[in-house]
Each structure stands twice: as C-alpha cells, then as structure tokens.
Write a protein that holds these residues in place. Structure first.
Motif, PDB file in Angstrom:
ATOM      1  N   MET A 168       0.825  -1.176   0.000  1.00 43.71           N
ATOM      2  CA  MET A 168       0.000   0.000   0.000  1.00 43.71           C
ATOM      3  C   MET A 168       0.876   1.249   0.000  1.00 43.71           C
ATOM      4  N   THR A 169       2.009   1.174   0.672  1.00 38.52           N
ATOM      5  CA  THR A 169       2.911   2.321   0.703  1.00 38.52           C
ATOM      6  C   THR A 169       3.385   2.670  -0.692  1.00 38.52           C
ATOM      7  N   GLU A 170       3.747   1.674  -1.468  1.00 38.79           N
ATOM      8  CA  GLU A 170       4.228   1.919  -2.824  1.00 38.79           C
ATOM      9  C   GLU A 170       3.130   2.536  -3.702  1.00 38.79           C
ATOM     10  N   VAL A 171       1.893   2.100  -3.499  1.00 40.35           N
ATOM     11  CA  VAL A 171       0.770   2.674  -4.259  1.00 40.35           C
ATOM     12  C   VAL A 171       0.602   4.144  -3.907  1.00 40.35           C
ATOM     13  N   THR A 172       0.602   4.459  -2.623  1.00 41.55           N
ATOM     14  CA  THR A 172       0.382   5.850  -2.211  1.00 41.55           C
ATOM     15  C   THR A 172       1.531   6.764  -2.630  1.00 41.55           C
ATOM     16  N   MET A 173       2.722   6.204  -2.810  1.00 42.24           N
ATOM     17  CA  MET A 173       3.859   7.006  -3.239  1.00 42.24           C
ATOM     18  C   MET A 173       3.911   7.159  -4.753  1.00 42.24           C
ATOM     19  N   GLY A 174       2.976   6.532  -5.459  1.00 42.28           N
ATOM     20  CA  GLY A 174       2.908   6.653  -6.907  1.00 42.28           C
ATOM     21  C   GLY A 174       3.908   5.783  -7.647  1.00 42.28           C
ATOM     22  N   ARG A 175       4.464   4.781  -6.990  1.00 42.13           N
ATOM     23  CA  ARG A 175       5.454   3.905  -7.607  1.00 42.13           C
ATOM     24  C   ARG A 175       4.839   2.687  -8.272  1.00 42.13           C
ATOM     25  N   VAL A 176       3.536   2.507  -8.121  1.00 46.85           N
ATOM     26  CA  VAL A 176       2.840   1.348  -8.677  1.00 46.85           C
ATOM     27  C   VAL A 176       1.860   1.829  -9.736  1.00 46.85           C
ATOM     28  N   GLY A 177       1.885   1.197 -10.903  1.00 51.43           N
ATOM     29  CA  GLY A 177       0.961   1.562 -11.963  1.00 51.43           C
ATOM     30  C   GLY A 177      -0.168   0.567 -12.141  1.00 51.43           C
ATOM     31  N   LEU A 178       0.036  -0.646 -11.604  1.00 53.40           N
ATOM     32  CA  LEU A 178      -0.952  -1.705 -11.777  1.00 53.40           C
ATOM     33  C   LEU A 178      -0.933  -2.623 -10.563  1.00 53.40           C
ATOM     34  N   VAL A 179      -2.100  -2.862  -9.994  1.00 52.27           N
ATOM     35  CA  VAL A 179      -2.246  -3.797  -8.876  1.00 52.27           C
ATOM     36  C   VAL A 179      -2.928  -5.037  -9.427  1.00 52.27           C
ATOM     37  N   LEU A 180      -2.238  -6.171  -9.367  1.00 54.37           N
ATOM     38  CA  LEU A 180      -2.776  -7.426  -9.893  1.00 54.37           C
ATOM     39  C   LEU A 180      -3.397  -8.240  -8.773  1.00 54.37           C
ATOM     40  N   GLY A 181      -4.505  -8.872  -9.077  1.00 59.13           N
ATOM     41  CA  GLY A 181      -5.175  -9.730  -8.105  1.00 59.13           C
ATOM     42  C   GLY A 181      -5.709 -10.967  -8.786  1.00 59.13           C
ATOM     43  N   VAL A 182      -5.843 -12.039  -8.033  1.00 54.30           N
ATOM     44  CA  VAL A 182      -6.379 -13.270  -8.591  1.00 54.30           C
ATOM     45  C   VAL A 182      -7.899 -13.173  -8.696  1.00 54.30           C
ATOM     46  N   GLU A 183      -8.548 -12.719  -7.624  1.00 48.19           N
ATOM     47  CA  GLU A 183     -10.007 -12.578  -7.614  1.00 48.19           C
ATOM     48  C   GLU A 183     -10.372 -11.278  -6.912  1.00 48.19           C
ATOM     49  N   MET A 184     -10.541 -10.221  -7.662  1.00 51.19           N
ATOM     50  CA  MET A 184     -10.904  -8.936  -7.067  1.00 51.19           C
ATOM     51  C   MET A 184     -12.286  -9.007  -6.424  1.00 51.19           C
ATOM     52  N   SER A 185     -13.163  -9.868  -6.953  1.00 52.17           N
ATOM     53  CA  SER A 185     -14.509  -9.985  -6.386  1.00 52.17           C
ATOM     54  C   SER A 185     -14.457 -10.499  -4.947  1.00 52.17           C
ATOM     55  N   ARG A 186     -13.480 -11.344  -4.643  1.00 50.03           N
ATOM     56  CA  ARG A 186     -13.333 -11.857  -3.280  1.00 50.03           C
ATOM     57  C   ARG A 186     -12.926 -10.723  -2.337  1.00 50.03           C
ATOM     58  N   LEU A 187     -12.036  -9.847  -2.787  1.00 41.30           N
ATOM     59  CA  LEU A 187     -11.632  -8.700  -1.982  1.00 41.30           C
ATOM     60  C   LEU A 187     -12.808  -7.751  -1.786  1.00 41.30           C
TER      61      LEU A 187
END
Length: 50
Positions: free
Chosen positions: A1-20
C-alpha cells in the motif's frame, strides 16, 4: 500500500478482485488509494481504472 500511495505502482494485480470486494472496507480503501495515485486494478476478468 505504501508503494501505491507514493505513486510507484501503476498496476495492482489480483487473482479474484470480487473476493476482496466482499470485505467492503478493504476494497474501498484500495480503490481510493489507486484512484488518487493513478494506479489500475487488474484480475483475470479485466483491467479496471478507479
């Protein structure tokens, strides 16, 4: 989450987003952080731009 908030991540991959999505608080927090940082969400069903 830290990397996302710092703008270092362009894509978050998940196996089943519906489960989240079942745990509403976690899902909404992830969507909000990705939206603010410009990161995309992706799973085998597609790519989502919050």
């Amino acid at each position: 989450m830290t990397e996302v908030t710092m703008g270092r991540v362009g894509l978050v991959l998940g196996v089943e987003m519906s489960r989240l999505a079942r745990t509403g608080r976690d899902w909404h927090q992830l969507i909000e952080l990705c939206s603010l940082s410009g990161a995309l969400l992706a799973d085998p069903d597609g790519v989502y731009d919050p």
